[in-house]
Design an enzyme around this catalytic site. Structure first.
Site, PDB file in Angstrom:
ATOM      1  CG  ASP A   1    -113.556  91.606 132.288  1.00 55.71           C
ATOM      2  OD1 ASP A   1    -113.849  90.777 133.164  1.00 55.71           O
ATOM      3  OD2 ASP A   1    -114.320  91.940 131.369  1.00 55.71           O
TER       4      ASP A   1
ATOM      5  CE1 TYR B   1    -117.445  91.994 126.470  1.00 55.54           C
ATOM      6  CE2 TYR B   1    -115.267  92.209 127.416  1.00 55.54           C
ATOM      7  CZ  TYR B   1    -116.635  92.241 127.549  1.00 55.54           C
ATOM      8  OH  TYR B   1    -117.171  92.538 128.779  1.00 55.54           O
TER       9      TYR B   1
ATOM     10  CE  LYS C   1    -117.148  89.599 131.414  1.00 55.01           C
ATOM     11  NZ  LYS C   1    -116.259  90.347 130.529  1.00 55.01           N
TER      12      LYS C   1
ATOM     13  CG  HIS D   1    -121.180  87.925 128.360  1.00 54.83           C
ATOM     14  ND1 HIS D   1    -120.230  88.073 127.381  1.00 54.83           N
ATOM     15  CD2 HIS D   1    -121.476  89.166 128.762  1.00 54.83           C
ATOM     16  CE1 HIS D   1    -119.973  89.355 127.201  1.00 54.83           C
ATOM     17  NE2 HIS D   1    -120.718  90.049 128.028  1.00 54.83           N
TER      18      HIS D   1
END
Ligand code: A2P
Length: 312
Positions: free
Chosen positions: A52, A57, A82, A113
């Site tokens: 994931d 990120y 996302k 998200h």
């Protein structure tokens, strides 16, 4: 009688008919040096087949490279990324950019998200993976000309050869109801990824989402940074009694509740051991399930999206 730990590679079936391993590697905050690359490689070597990540990120390049370098066939790995809030009005472009960074032809799931659109106007350096701040100090949230229903409608139109399924993250029951009842809705989200752990069990959301065929996924399943849940005395006692680690106790509790769980670690030994679960004795399962009612709820991830109010 000693308990039996087993490597948990069990899959569950999503509303698309696709299967997803119930335990996946979380990668939030894995971005320094080679952290994300090394942890994804370690996870795939240990037997994980579910990774994931998210555009926000800032590790899609590393995550994708590790998947490609691992030697594990692409079709055997469930990959989720996302859509970041600043790109809710340009979903197709955002997806292409994620795929480019990942170096992959498709993702298995693409999630919104947050149910929040951020404007790009104050961004001067072109880096969209930020939270734009107005001169007033407030976050530049756009609720005047946009909303998450419009974003979802754009996501529904994404080419199926690039996204096998679409879902949401950080959505409340009411947010999902708004999606489902909108005239343009054609697709039930495949999953809703939310913060969930013994101090935030999300029981109502869990029951409701599962009744609609929307799988819940737990992020921060150990309580996020430094895994505070693992220091709860009850968890430590249960771990000692069953001769397992506190993390295995908590991950087993998540697994037993029947949703997808995404423990994050950049430490190879932890990555490996987090995949081993066991069936908790009923009494221990109930002790953990009652923790939040005794100690109070703890939510780590609660950004100020004013004027949009999440989680209601
Ligand atoms: P690290 O990544 O340094 O190994 P969550 O999954 O709830 O977001 O929790 C992530 C935090 O939990 C990280 O600080 C991670 O540390 C830590 N962690 C992950 N697995 C374990 C484990 N088995 N034992 C102790 N801490 C762990």
């Amino acid at each position: 009688m000693s308990i039996q730990l087993t490597k948990n590679t069990k899959t569950v079936t999503l509303n698309t008919g696709a299967t997803i391993p119930q335990i996946g590697l979380g990668t939030w905050q894995a971005k320094h040096g080679n952290e994300a690359y090394d942890s994804v490689l370690a996870a795939l070597k240990s037997g994980y087949r579910h990774i994931d990540t998210a555009a926000k990120y800032d590790n899609e390049v590393q995550v994708g490279k590790a998947i490609r370098d691992s030697g594990v066939p692409r079709e055997e790995v469930f990959v989720t990324t996302k859509l970041w809030c600043t790109q809710q009005q340009e979903v197709s472009k955002a997806l292409d950019e994620s795929l480019e960074r990942l170096g992959l032809d498709y993702v298995d799931a693409y999630l919104m998200h947050w149910p929040v659109c951020l404007r790009q106007d104050t961004i001067k350096d072109g880096n969209l993976m930020v939270i734009p701040i107005l001169p007033s100090g407030k976050r530049d949230v756009n609720i005047d000309t946009w909303n998450f229903v419009k974003t979802w409608e754009l996501m529904q139109d994404l080419p199926k050869d690039k996204v096998r399924s679409i879902g949401v993250s950080n959505f409340s029951i009411n947010n999902i109801k708004d999606l489902l009842k909108s005239p343009g809705n054609t697709t039930v989200p495949v999953m809703n990824q939310v913060e969930m752990h013994p101090l935030l069990p999300q029981e109502e959301l869990l029951q409701w989402c599962h009744s609609k065929g929307i799988y819940l996924e737990a992020y921060s399943p150990l309580g996020s940074t430094n895994a505070p849940i693992l220091s709860e005395q009850e968890i430590i006692d249960i771990a000692k009694r069953n001769d397992v680690t506190p993390a295995q106790v908590v991950i087993s509790w998540h697994v037993q509740r029947g949703y997808v769980v995404l423990p994050k670690s950049i430490t190879p030994a932890r990555i490996e051991s987090n995949l081993f679960t066991f069936t908790l004795p009923q009494e221990d399962f109930e002790t953990i399930s009652k923790l939040s009612s005794i100690k109070g709820e703890m939510r780590n991830s609660k950004p100020d999206w004013d004027p949009f109010v999440p989680f209601i």
